[in-house]
Design a protein around this motif. Structure first.
Motif, short mmCIF file in Angstrom:
data_model
loop_
_atom_site.label_atom_id
_atom_site.label_comp_id
_atom_site.label_asym_id
_atom_site.label_seq_id
_atom_site.Cartn_x
_atom_site.Cartn_y
_atom_site.Cartn_z
N LEU A 285 -12.26 4.63 14.13
CA LEU A 285 -10.22 4.71 14.16
C LEU A 285 -10.33 6.00 14.60
O LEU A 285 -9.49 6.58 15.37
N ARG A 286 -10.91 7.47 14.35
CA ARG A 286 -10.38 8.12 14.78
C ARG A 286 -10.42 8.90 15.96
O ARG A 286 -9.48 9.87 16.38
N LEU A 287 -11.45 8.03 16.86
CA LEU A 287 -11.50 7.89 18.32
C LEU A 287 -10.36 7.68 19.21
O LEU A 287 -10.48 7.79 20.48
N ILE A 288 -9.40 6.49 18.26
CA ILE A 288 -9.14 5.78 18.95
C ILE A 288 -7.58 6.18 19.48
O ILE A 288 -7.46 6.07 21.50
N PHE A 289 -7.10 7.09 18.78
CA PHE A 289 -5.15 7.58 18.95
C PHE A 289 -5.06 9.68 18.98
O PHE A 289 -4.82 9.70 18.55
N PRO A 290 -6.20 9.84 19.85
CA PRO A 290 -5.59 11.35 19.36
C PRO A 290 -4.68 12.33 19.38
O PRO A 290 -4.24 12.77 18.72
N ILE A 291 -4.24 11.63 20.31
CA ILE A 291 -2.61 12.45 21.37
C ILE A 291 -1.73 11.96 19.90
O ILE A 291 -0.97 13.15 19.27
N LEU A 292 -1.77 10.62 19.14
CA LEU A 292 -1.07 9.42 18.52
C LEU A 292 -1.22 10.20 17.29
O LEU A 292 0.10 11.03 16.21
N GLU A 293 -2.38 10.97 17.18
CA GLU A 293 -3.07 11.96 15.13
C GLU A 293 -2.62 13.03 15.33
O GLU A 293 -2.02 13.35 14.41
N VAL A 294 -2.20 14.05 16.57
CA VAL A 294 -1.67 14.90 16.70
C VAL A 294 -0.47 15.14 16.44
O VAL A 294 0.30 15.79 15.56
N ASN A 295 0.54 14.30 17.30
CA ASN A 295 1.97 13.34 16.89
C ASN A 295 2.37 13.71 15.71
O ASN A 295 3.66 13.98 15.06
N GLN A 296 1.50 12.62 15.09
CA GLN A 296 2.09 12.00 13.89
C GLN A 296 0.84 11.36 13.02
O GLN A 296 0.03 10.59 12.94
N HIS A 297 0.92 12.12 12.32
CA HIS A 297 -1.07 12.77 11.99
C HIS A 297 -0.54 11.82 10.54
O HIS A 297 -0.29 11.03 9.79
N GLY A 298 -1.88 10.32 10.67
CA GLY A 298 -1.89 9.50 9.75
C GLY A 298 -1.14 8.06 10.07
O GLY A 298 -1.93 6.86 9.76
N SER A 299 -0.75 8.22 11.29
CA SER A 299 0.45 6.98 12.15
C SER A 299 -0.45 6.04 12.12
O SER A 299 -0.04 4.58 11.71
N ALA A 300 -1.32 6.21 13.20
CA ALA A 300 -2.35 4.95 13.91
C ALA A 300 -3.66 4.60 12.64
O ALA A 300 -3.33 3.15 12.81
N ARG A 301 -3.45 5.50 11.68
CA ARG A 301 -4.44 4.53 10.01
C ARG A 301 -3.32 3.90 9.65
O ARG A 301 -3.71 2.71 9.08
#
Length: 666
Positions: A285-301
């Motif tokens: 899961l942490r590999l899929i949306f690295p930029i979204l994770e930086v912009n909005q931590h935890g939202s991809a999950r």
């Protein structure tokens, strides 16, 4: 009790009144007065079956809940499927609004809440309606009559992770003496009164218990350094209130609300598939949306993947297949078992998709799973995977049809609310569409939409999701259209050069001063999302120029213009962090475009090899590993031809066709 004796159902005592009661003395005219329903309320309130105050511009209910207030008949009103979809969207917006209000209230009242048993108040369920009155036991509770006392104790509802703290907090000695943060538990108690087996009154109370314990009378705080007691490794006071923060938490219009309960308790999988689910959540899961994770931590999950795993069976099988591929690649697993897991869930995904398509229902869930099958493959697997699979562009054909059926492109252009909060699935589909078109030499499916959005200057969310600014991606879409025209020989050389010059001028308008490109980490080591986006956009911009110059008839990688662009690209690449925690895996497309034009001994190749070494084993997997494998083959053929006296370019797309590779390198 005489009513029961006559065969008529009895009524609760509180509901029975004598004939001489004043309640019966009211005039008949008052009893027969009917409420006249308004037909001029907003369509949002009418869909919700709520009373509308018909306020000008926006009614109070829509304004309070953050909904779009529509007095003009919307397009979705005349279609039952679209009305159901709109109702789900409204529910999700209301849920997010209520959650944000609740968190704000907790933040303001937590300081005033005393420890221990803080309150015991009646709730709104004190006088519930007749449909809610039931004497059925709760099978989830071990104190209910329906509980199976022979079953072993289950701990699936607890997902304790001892490493939830981020490394700066966990490793800092100043925070070690403190016990865990206190938490509160709400316990709801319900009482139901029955008279002759007839429910009469139902009471409900909520008691809050806290684990907070006051410190001993003579305890003292651990000593802090007298002067500089604020640890600079944790807090970035310089950037805390700056404009270079993350994006708005509600930027995207996600198709799901936040997941409820434990992250795995609601996901139904077989016991044999539980390790795959755990591996996907914790490692993939942490590999899929690295930029979204930086912009909005935890939202991809929390906003994308976990809700889909709970409610979308097809999406679940897709993720389990991806997890099996990742385990095979990273753990070196061999044998029939791991291949069987991959193919079993891959087949289940395709079967679920076909059944849903035949039913012509659940279009949003089908689109979600289809995009997952395409995009998640970019994060896992080795270049030499030989298991049979459907090419990504065939999946995307079905996905594009679903996008049109859901009218997502039309909403992105004509719906003002969609421009402020773009649909997440449409944003992901646009990224695949634009860069995927360059893989197969075709025009993007929605090129006209990107052209229209570029002219209006509106956002599609591409920058927030993937790191490159929207305007740059729109121009890359135009260049892909030129590439497709050149491939089909639909333009004369003069016309082609004129259009290339026009695209070059469009790229000129996006240039930024060199001083705006700087290192994206702050002094405390925190990533500055906006600066990272500027740096990544600069890399994509130069790659787009290289791609555009490669369309010029008789162009060569040895041209001085091409070499200058490649040198600029290498310098810009140095402003994007590398290594396992860097963002090289988000730059696969520009690295491919620039690398295909590099010459033996060039600075670019040396820098790329250095970044591959820094990335370690992660450089062997996913789209990055496939890109490296493709560049090695391109360099081998072009360098061999050059030594033989042929300085003609070897196009990377021709090499993919020779090898039979259907790579999506994004």
């Amino acid at each position: 009790m005489s009513a029961q004796a006559n065969g008529q159902p009895g009524k609760p005592a509180a509901m029975v009144a004598p004939k001489s009661s004043p309640a019966k003395a009211s005039p008949p005219k008052t009893q027969t007065k009917m409420h006249r329903r308004s037909r001029s309320g907003c369509f949002t309130c009418r869909l919700r079956r709520k009373k509308c105050d018909e306020g000008k511009g926006q009614c109070k209910a829509c304004k309070h809940l953050g909904l779009k207030c529509e007095y003009k008949r919307p397009m979705w009103w005349s279609n039952n499927d679209q009305r159901k979809q709109q109702k789900e969207i409204i529910k999700n917006i209301i849920k997010r609004t209520k959650l944000s209000e609740k968190s704000a209230q907790l933040g303001t009242t937590s300081a005033e809440t005393p420890p221990g048993l803080s309150h015991s108040l009646p709730t709104s369920a004190t006088y519930s309606d007749v449909t809610a009155r039931t004497r059925a036991p709760s099978i989830d509770s071990q104190y209910s009559l329906g509980y199976d006392f022979n079953q072993p104790p289950s701990h699936d509802h607890y997902d304790y992770n001892p490493h939830v703290l981020s490394p700066p907090y966990d490793a800092n000695h100043l925070y070690q003496p403190y016990p865990p943060t206190p938490y509160e538990v709400d316990i709801k108690t319900e009482r139901q009164m029955y008279v002759n087996d007839i429910p009469t009154r139902r009471d409900s109370t909520v008691s809050t218990f806290s684990t907070y314990q006051p410190p001993p009378p003579h305890s003292t705080l651990p000593p802090f350094p007298e002067d500089d007691w604020i640890n600079d490794n944790i807090y970035d006071t310089g950037d805390m209130f700056s404009a270079d923060g993350g994006m708005d938490f509600n930027f995207f219009d996600f198709s799901h609300g936040a997941p409820q309960g434990s992250q795995q308790a609601m996901i139904q999988v077989d016991d044999c598939d539980r390790p795959l689910l755990d591996h996907f959540i914790h490692n993939v899961l942490r590999l899929i949306f690295p930029i979204l994770e930086v912009n909005q931590h935890g939202s991809a999950r929390s906003e994308v993947v976990l809700p889909a795993l709970e409610s979308n069976k097809c999406y679940l099988h897709c993720c389990l297949s991806i997890a099996a591929i990742h385990r095979k690649s990273t753990q070196g697993l061999q044998g029939e078992q791991v291949d069987s897991d991959i193919m079993r869930h891959r087949y289940a995904t395709i079967s679920e998709l076909c059944e849903a398509l035949n039913r012509d229902t659940d279009h949003l869930q089908i689109l979600e799973a289809t995009l997952g099958m395409i995009f998640f493959q970019c994060s896992v697997g080795r270049p030499d995977d030989t298991l049979p699979d459907i090419p990504w562009h065939q999946h995307f054909q079905a996905g594009a049809s679903l996008v049109r059926k859901l009218e997502l492109p039309h909403a992105m252009v004509h719906d003002h609310n969609a421009q402020l909060h773009p649909p997440f699935n449409m944003t992901l589909a646009s990224w695949i569409d634009i860069l995927g078109a360059t893989m197969i030499g075709r025009s993007p499916q929605f090129a006209h939409i990107y052209r229209e959005k570029n002219e209006s200057g509106s956002t599609s969310g591409l920058c927030e999701l993937m790191g490159c600014e929207d305007s740059m991606m729109y121009i890359i879409s135009e260049i892909a259209c030129l590439d497709a025209l050149k491939k089909t020989k639909g333009l004369h050389d003069l016309q082609l050069c004129q259009l290339i010059e026009s695209c070059g001028k469009s790229l000129d308008t996006t240039e930024v001063p060199p001083s705006s490109i700087c290192w994206p980490y702050s002094s405390t080591g925190a990533v500055r999302p906006r600066q990272l986006s500027k740096n990544m956009t600069a890399v994509f911009r130069i790659a787009a120029r290289i791609y555009l110059c490669g369309l010029v008839p008789n162009s060569s990688r040895h041209d001085s213009t091409m070499q200058d662009l490649l040198e600029r690209f290498t310098q810009s690449l140095g402003m994007v962090p590398s290594g396992p925690d860097g963002f090289d895996r988000s730059l696969v497309w520009p690295l491919l475009i620039a690398g295909s034009m590099s010459t033996p001994g060039s600075t670019f190749r040396q820098v790329l090899f250095t970044r591959i070494d820094a990335l370690g084993e992660h450089a062997e997997f996913g789209s990055f590993g496939r890109m490296v494998r493709l560049l090695q083959e391109v360099w081998h053929q072009s360098d061999e031809a050059e030594r033989a006296g042929d300085r003609q370019n070897v196009h990377w797309r021709d090499v993919m066709e020779q090898k039979g590779w259907d790579f999506l390198l994004i």
